[in-house]
Scaffold this motif. Structure first.
Motif, short mmCIF file in Angstrom:
data_model
loop_
_atom_site.label_atom_id
_atom_site.label_comp_id
_atom_site.label_asym_id
_atom_site.label_seq_id
_atom_site.Cartn_x
_atom_site.Cartn_y
_atom_site.Cartn_z
N GLN A 35 127.96 55.74 52.41
CA GLN A 35 128.87 55.36 51.32
C GLN A 35 128.15 54.46 50.32
OE1 GLN A 35 132.45 53.67 53.05
NE2 GLN A 35 132.16 54.90 54.88
N LEU A 36 128.38 54.72 49.05
CA LEU A 36 127.85 53.89 47.97
C LEU A 36 128.99 53.62 47.00
CD1 LEU A 36 125.26 52.60 46.68
CD2 LEU A 36 125.06 54.70 45.34
N PHE A 37 129.31 52.36 46.78
CA PHE A 37 130.45 52.04 45.93
C PHE A 37 130.30 50.63 45.38
CE2 PHE A 37 131.38 51.10 50.33
CZ PHE A 37 131.93 49.83 50.32
N THR A 38 131.12 50.31 44.40
CA THR A 38 131.11 48.96 43.84
C THR A 38 132.23 48.13 44.43
OG1 THR A 38 132.41 49.75 41.95
CG2 THR A 38 130.03 49.56 41.64
N ASP A 39 131.97 46.85 44.54
CA ASP A 39 132.95 45.88 45.00
C ASP A 39 132.93 44.73 43.99
OD1 ASP A 39 134.79 44.50 46.48
OD2 ASP A 39 133.54 44.28 48.27
N THR A 40 134.01 43.96 43.98
CA THR A 40 134.11 42.82 43.07
C THR A 40 134.31 41.55 43.88
OG1 THR A 40 135.10 44.22 41.37
CG2 THR A 40 135.36 41.85 41.10
N LEU A 41 133.50 40.56 43.59
CA LEU A 41 133.60 39.27 44.27
C LEU A 41 133.80 38.17 43.23
CD1 LEU A 41 133.36 37.39 46.74
CD2 LEU A 41 130.87 37.48 46.44
N TYR A 42 134.87 37.40 43.40
CA TYR A 42 135.08 36.26 42.50
C TYR A 42 134.12 35.15 42.90
CZ TYR A 42 137.10 32.37 39.98
OH TYR A 42 137.27 31.28 39.15
N SER A 43 133.34 34.68 41.93
CA SER A 43 132.37 33.62 42.18
C SER A 43 132.95 32.27 41.81
CB SER A 43 131.10 33.86 41.37
OG SER A 43 130.26 32.71 41.41
N GLU A 44 133.02 31.39 42.79
CA GLU A 44 133.45 30.02 42.52
C GLU A 44 132.43 29.31 41.65
OE1 GLU A 44 136.26 28.67 43.30
OE2 GLU A 44 137.09 30.15 44.69
N SER A 45 131.17 29.61 41.84
CA SER A 45 130.12 28.96 41.05
C SER A 45 130.22 29.29 39.58
CB SER A 45 128.75 29.38 41.58
OG SER A 45 128.59 29.03 42.93
N PHE A 46 130.44 30.57 39.28
CA PHE A 46 130.52 31.01 37.89
C PHE A 46 131.93 30.89 37.32
CE2 PHE A 46 126.57 33.41 38.86
CZ PHE A 46 125.82 33.03 37.76
N GLY A 47 132.94 30.94 38.20
CA GLY A 47 134.32 31.00 37.72
C GLY A 47 134.65 32.33 37.09
N GLU A 48 134.06 33.40 37.65
CA GLU A 48 134.28 34.74 37.11
C GLU A 48 134.02 35.77 38.19
OE1 GLU A 48 131.28 34.65 34.03
OE2 GLU A 48 129.83 35.72 35.29
N ASN A 49 134.50 36.99 37.96
CA ASN A 49 134.21 38.09 38.87
C ASN A 49 132.80 38.61 38.64
OD1 ASN A 49 136.72 38.24 40.22
ND2 ASN A 49 137.62 39.38 38.53
N SER A 102 124.73 31.81 48.97
CA SER A 102 125.85 31.29 49.75
C SER A 102 127.07 32.20 49.68
CB SER A 102 126.22 29.89 49.28
OG SER A 102 127.30 29.37 50.01
N GLU A 103 127.63 32.37 48.48
CA GLU A 103 128.88 33.11 48.34
C GLU A 103 128.72 34.57 48.75
OE1 GLU A 103 130.88 32.44 44.56
OE2 GLU A 103 129.83 30.53 44.37
N VAL A 104 127.69 35.22 48.25
CA VAL A 104 127.49 36.64 48.56
C VAL A 104 127.25 36.84 50.06
CG1 VAL A 104 125.94 38.61 48.26
CG2 VAL A 104 126.68 37.29 46.27
#
Length: 276
Positions: free
Chosen positions: A38-52, A148-150
């Motif tokens: 499987q190959l797909f995109t995911d979205t992670l909200y970054s606390e460091s950046f304050g953005e997805n 850290s976050e990832v």
């Protein structure tokens, strides 16, 4: 003025392996019970950046949440496309590598006209033009996000190992520079680094010992700028001084994505052979 390469690339959001919309994650794929990877995109909200931020995820055939997998954390994750998948699947089918998960961390390629660079460059290169202005702070935010976050998200969501020896980093160009910094600043985080065409690396003196030094698999083109070739040689020289085995390939060519992809695929069996 420090040197920075600019890579213009396409954002990959779909694959013939598990086609997903723009906000997919493993939940979209898990019920298919496919024998395909499987190959797909995911979205992670970054606390460091304050953005997805976008991630490109590769899961092996028959992926199971109950199993723990070795993991590759890839810079410029949007470059993880179907040609990579085909080669990785083939290596697994031939039992040359174990089943692995790849977490591609997509870079921000938005162009900054006033700088002639992308946000990507500031996120990968520490103190790109000196000072602690808003742009240079992006490096610190990205470093925390990536290291850290990832990693926390990947371990929670995709059953990847939390052991140093089971983690590999893959980066190209300024993404390889970022890899050198990760290895320098967090030597106990990731065990193996595949770095292609390091542009300027970390300007801080190397400080590993044989006890904490990760393993390095380096590649650069014999037609690249001399500065790029010298960075690989400089790192190799230090590794030799501390008696740390490494591999360095000078492939025929320049600063080319297909060459980097070929070197990555060629190095994978060596990474996992070292670990066995």
């Amino acid at each position: 003025m420090k040197f920075a390469f600019i890579l213009i690339s396409l954002w990959v959001t779909t694959s013939t392996y598990c086609i997903s919309p723009i906000m997919p994650n493993y939940q979209n794929c898990k019920n298919k019970k496919e024998k395909k990877s499987q190959l797909f995109t995911d979205t992670l909200y970054s606390e460091s950046f304050g953005e997805n931020r976008l991630l490109t995820i590769y899961l092996p055939k028959g992926f199971k949440k109950t199993k723990t997998y070795p993991v590759i954390y890839m810079a410029d994750g949007q470059l993880l496309i179907q040609s990579y998948v085909k080669s990785i699947d083939s290596l697994m089918d031939k039992k040359l590598i174990p089943e692995i998960v790849i977490i591609g961390v997509n870079s921000n390629e938005t162009f900054i006209p006033s700088m002639g660079l992308e946000y990507r460059n500031f996120e990968y290169l520490k103190n790109l033009h000196g000072g602690k202005d808003t742009l240079n702070l992006r490096f610190d935010k990205h470093f925390k996000f990536f290291t850290s976050e990832v990693i926390q998200y990947a371990e929670k969501s995709y059953s990847v190992s939390n052991k140093k020896e089971d983690r590999t980093f893959y980066g190209i160009s300024n993404g390889a520079d970022f890899g050198v910094t990760v290895a320098q600043d967090k030597p106990d985080l990731i065990g193996h680094f595949i770095l292609c065409s390091i542009v300027q690396g970390s300007k801080e003196p190397f400080a590993w010992t044989k006890a904490n030094c990760p393993s390095f698999f380096l590649a650069t083109g014999d037609q690249e700028d001399e500065m790029v070739q010298d960075e690989a040689k400089r790192l190799g020289k230090y590794l030799t001084q501390i008696s740390m085995p490494y591999e360095l390939v000078f492939y025929h060519g320049g600063h080319e994505r297909k060459k980097w992809e070929a070197q990555f695929i060629a190095y994978l069996p060596k990474v996992y052979r070292k670990k066995s």
